[in-house]
Design a protein around this motif. Sequence first.
Motif, PDB file in Angstrom:
ATOM      1  N   TYR A  88       0.832  -1.209   0.000  1.00 13.36           N
ATOM      2  CA  TYR A  88       0.000   0.000   0.000  1.00 13.36           C
ATOM      3  C   TYR A  88       0.867   1.260   0.000  1.00 13.36           C
ATOM      4  CZ  TYR A  88      -4.184  -2.762   1.073  1.00 13.36           C
ATOM      5  OH  TYR A  88      -5.220  -3.654   1.043  1.00 13.36           O
ATOM      6  N   ALA A 109      -5.841  10.827  -6.396  1.00 15.73           N
ATOM      7  CA  ALA A 109      -6.931  10.155  -5.675  1.00 15.73           C
ATOM      8  C   ALA A 109      -6.593   8.688  -5.438  1.00 15.73           C
ATOM      9  CB  ALA A 109      -8.234  10.280  -6.461  1.00 15.73           C
ATOM     10  N   SER A 110      -5.998   8.035  -6.432  1.00 12.08           N
ATOM     11  CA  SER A 110      -5.577   6.643  -6.271  1.00 12.08           C
ATOM     12  C   SER A 110      -4.491   6.524  -5.200  1.00 12.08           C
ATOM     13  CB  SER A 110      -5.073   6.094  -7.604  1.00 12.08           C
ATOM     14  OG  SER A 110      -4.596   4.791  -7.460  1.00 12.08           O
ATOM     15  N   GLU A 113      -6.141   6.817  -1.923  1.00 11.65           N
ATOM     16  CA  GLU A 113      -6.891   5.592  -1.655  1.00 11.65           C
ATOM     17  C   GLU A 113      -5.966   4.529  -1.065  1.00 11.65           C
ATOM     18  OE1 GLU A 113      -9.703   2.313  -3.961  1.00 11.65           O
ATOM     19  OE2 GLU A 113      -8.617   3.815  -5.122  1.00 11.65           O
ATOM     20  N   ASN A 114      -4.758   4.423  -1.608  1.00 16.12           N
ATOM     21  CA  ASN A 114      -3.792   3.464  -1.063  1.00 16.12           C
ATOM     22  C   ASN A 114      -3.327   3.876   0.330  1.00 16.12           C
ATOM     23  OD1 ASN A 114      -3.209   1.264  -3.046  1.00 16.12           O
ATOM     24  ND2 ASN A 114      -2.949   3.033  -4.368  1.00 16.12           N
ATOM     25  N   LYS A 116      -5.182   5.489   2.480  1.00 20.34           N
ATOM     26  CA  LYS A 116      -6.322   5.129   3.327  1.00 20.34           C
ATOM     27  C   LYS A 116      -6.301   3.635   3.637  1.00 20.34           C
ATOM     28  CE  LYS A 116      -9.863   3.701   1.590  1.00 20.34           C
ATOM     29  NZ  LYS A 116     -10.597   2.442   1.710  1.00 20.34           N
ATOM     30  N   SER A 117      -6.004   2.816   2.630  1.00 17.93           N
ATOM     31  CA  SER A 117      -5.938   1.371   2.844  1.00 17.93           C
ATOM     32  C   SER A 117      -4.813   1.001   3.804  1.00 17.93           C
ATOM     33  CB  SER A 117      -5.738   0.648   1.507  1.00 17.93           C
ATOM     34  OG  SER A 117      -6.841   0.853   0.666  1.00 17.93           O
TER      35      SER A 117
END
Length: 149
Positions: A88, A109-110, A113-114, A116-117
């Motif tokens: 991640y 954004a991607s 997102e990573n 956040k993961s």
Amino acid sequence: MENIEKNETENALPLGNEIRNYLLETSKWGKFLAIVGYIGIGLFVLLALVMLVGVSYFNPGINNGLDMRGVGLIYIAIAVVYYFPINYLHRFSKEMKLGVIGNDQQSVASGFENLKSLFKFMGIFTIITLSIYALFLFVLLPVSMLFMK
């Protein structure tokens, strides 16, 4: 032609230079930490293989190497668990750098997102770890005290 220009302006990233510099520096440090993490995973797997295979050849007299095989399996499990947050972090760093340099909102954004993961994984892992600690503290410790009498 007009639709392409409109789409490019919609995907443009409205960030100031200071924020861009912070995100780029964060992606560089994230990449560094991810590389060190991948090296650590490789060392864990290598050590696990030595324990699984090599110990039985070097010292066959100790329980046929069962102790070290168990430790080797634990090291492989640790490497597998450690892979996810490192992956991640690496994807965050890669996507963030691409997004900031290319002025691409979708890549940024991607990247987030990573990130956040990564935080979600670490949060769940922390909850599990604290639960195991609580189990040892409140269940196994009192039970062990009974056997010490």
